[in-house]
Design an enzyme around this catalytic site. Structure first.
Site, mmCIF file in Angstrom:
data_model
loop_
_atom_site.group_PDB
_atom_site.id
_atom_site.type_symbol
_atom_site.label_atom_id
_atom_site.label_comp_id
_atom_site.label_asym_id
_atom_site.label_seq_id
_atom_site.Cartn_x
_atom_site.Cartn_y
_atom_site.Cartn_z
ATOM 1 N N LYS A 162 79.540 -30.260 50.637
ATOM 2 C CA LYS A 162 78.311 -30.217 49.851
ATOM 3 C C LYS A 162 78.433 -31.183 48.670
ATOM 4 C CE LYS A 162 77.118 -25.286 50.440
ATOM 5 N NZ LYS A 162 75.774 -25.422 51.049
ATOM 6 N N ARG B 174 76.522 -18.435 59.915
ATOM 7 C CA ARG B 174 76.166 -17.936 61.249
ATOM 8 C C ARG B 174 77.393 -17.826 62.142
ATOM 9 N NH1 ARG B 174 72.059 -22.823 61.778
ATOM 10 N NH2 ARG B 174 72.128 -22.471 59.535
#
Ligand code: BES
Ligand code: ZN
Ligand code: ZN
Length: 497
Positions: A274, A348
């Site tokens: 990120k 996920r």
């Protein structure tokens, strides 16, 4: 946390440092509420004219201080606006409670009649409980890293002219203590909560709350074939783990339900790193797990009859020589495989294993909470979580529980034809879709790991898990969102069973 108690005495007669009373907004000004009207009478109308002179409108959260003179034993009066009279529901009372706590940090003893301000369903015990929740939540402080902390001095809140209300107080405290514990876990810096550390903290806290916890270390994760958890945790110097929680009340237990929470103690993005601006709040990426742990911890004190099992994987998503790489394929608990095209879509991957485990329990319902996607924040903003799943009735029940408890969720679809986006040429699925509808493709990914015969709901709490600033009962930093919704849903679902 202040102590809460009640007395039959009138507000003006109770010895305290501050008297907090409600006022309602009206078409052309304001109207004094319970406990305030009689003060005004004693002052021969001076209280009312003082407030009018200041242009007071009694909007929710608006406050004015007034020196009592001889109209009350407490030396000062705080008038708190609670909005329109007919609309003062539980949430208005929670907000007023929060204002009380925030305005009382310098005093020790407060007496109040705010609990009597509610309309219809917010009367009596429900009113007391709402003010307790608001005050306990709004008064939350995270001070453990300050050299010279100045904690609130508020030690006691007394409900005046009140019927006995022990249960209302203890229920309100059970809920708000849980939320505040979730906030503590979230606000803790990532450096102080590697997976094994937070898992052990949770276990030791929950053992006295009637919840048994099993911690699965890396070897156990491998034995149980949790390839998602291991794959996301592979880059970190701190091993991943998973906590399995079980609450089973004595007697013939009713419904069995499963909770699952995303516990990424820090999300750097992994090799799909990120940018700095996207990373600075990522210690909060375990907010789902914190909410689940805190919810488990409140079941016993709320007398929940359901059998509740929960799973929270904990991992640190880091780039390193041992990290999973874009293009790697992971194999999950249910034997499905996924191509990891972006290591920042890691939530996920760990939830896949946890949802498979939950499905194996064959519960009547599964609810997962996760700070899953930036896309959900784009869709619904910072205050509303996304609600997705395979069962509209269960989704509705969670949205209703949110409304009732002072949180907000909104139903989003899981369109079957969007599943194409997560097809992979070489694995069963891939972990990202295209640029648009990212909250939904994440939800569709999760659906692959839920037994379709089990009602399941996924709450994407990426927005409301963190607040930039204090606002009523919500405090800056980790908010503990989801705890109130889950507890309201579980208590409701249990009493109906
Ligand atoms: N933890 C983030 C989601 C998030 C972002 C939570 C901001 C709270 C605030 C999640 O793991 C993530 O990085 N998701 C990516 C997915 C994308 C790579 C498909 C996102 O939303 O950008
Ligand atoms: Zn991520
Ligand atoms: Zn994440």
């Amino acid at each position: 946390m202040p102590k809460f108690s009640c007395t039959g005495d009138s507000p003006s007669a109770v010895k305290a440092d501050l008297l907090v009373v409600p006022a309602y907004s009206t078409e052309n000004g304001f109207e004094l509420g319970p406990g305030a009207k009689s003060l005004d009478k004693k002052s021969a109308g001076q209280l009312f004219s003082y407030l009018s002179g200041l242009g007071f409108k009694a909007k929710a959260g608006e406050t004015v201080r007034y020196p009592s003179g001889d109209i009350a034993v407490a030396p000062a009066i705080l008038v708190v606006g609670v909005g329109k009279k007919g609309e003062a529901g539980l949430q208005a009372l929670r907000q007023a409670g929060a204002v009380l706590a925030r305005s009382s940090k310098k005093v020790r003893r407060v007496v109040t009649s705010l609990h009597k301000a509610g309309a219809r369903s917010a009367k009596g015990e429900a009113g007391v409980r709402a003010v307790v929740e608001g005050a306990a939540l709004g008064g939350y402080e995270f001070l453990r890293y300050k050299k010279d902390p100045e904690p609130s001095r508020l030690a006691e809140v007394i409900f005046a002219e009140c019927e006995p209300c022990k249960n209302a107080i203890s229920e309100g405290l059970a809920v708000s203590d849980a939320v505040n514990w979730a906030r503590d876990l979230v606000n803790e810096p990532a450096g102080a909560k590697p997976p094994a550390v937070i898992a052990n903290q949770i276990k030791s806290k929950l053992e006295s709350a009637g919840v048994s916890c099993e911690i699965w270390d890396r070897r156990r994760l491998a034995k149980e074939r949790l390839g998602g958890v291991l794959g996301v945790g592979a880059g970190s110097a701190n091993d991943p783990c998973l906590v399995r929680y079980e609450y089973k009340p004595r007697g013939k237990s009713q419904k069995k339900i499963c909770l699952v929470g995303k516990g990424v103690v820090f999300d750097s993005g992994g090799l799909s790193l990120k940018p700095a601006e996207g990373m600075d709040t990522m210690k909060t990426d375990m907010s789902g797990a914190a909410a689940v742990a805190a919810t488990m911890g409140a079941l016993k004190s709320l007398g929940v009859k359901a059998h509740v099992i929960a799973f929270t994987p904990f991992v640190e998503n880091m780039p390193s020589g041992s990290a999973s790489k874009p293009g790697d394929i992971l194999k999950f608990r249910n034997n499905k495989t996924a191509e990891v095209l972006n290591t920042d879509a890691e939530g996920r991957l760990i939830l896949a294993d946890a949802l498979s485990l939950a499905s194996e329990e064959k519960p009547a319902a599964i609810v997962d909470l996760a700070t899953l996607t930036g896309a959900c924040m784009v869709a619904l903003g910072m205050k509303i979580f996304g609600v997705m799943g395979n069962d509209d009735k269960l989704a509705r029940a969670l949205i209703d529980a949110a409304d009732q408890s002072g949180e907000r969720g909104w139903h989003l679809p899981l369109p079957a034809d969007y599943r194409k986006q997560i097809e992979s040429p070489i694995a069963d699925i891939k972990n990202i879709g295209n640029r648009y509808g990212g909250a939904l493709t994440a939800g569709l990914f999760l659906q692959e790991f839920v037994d379709e015969s089990i009602p399941w709901v996924h709450l994407d709490i990426a927005g409301p898990a963190r607040a930039d600033a204090d606002e009523f009962e919500v405090t800056q930093g980790g908010t503990g969102v989801g705890v109130r919704t889950l507890l309201a849903w579980i208590t409701e679902a249990t009493s109906a069973a």
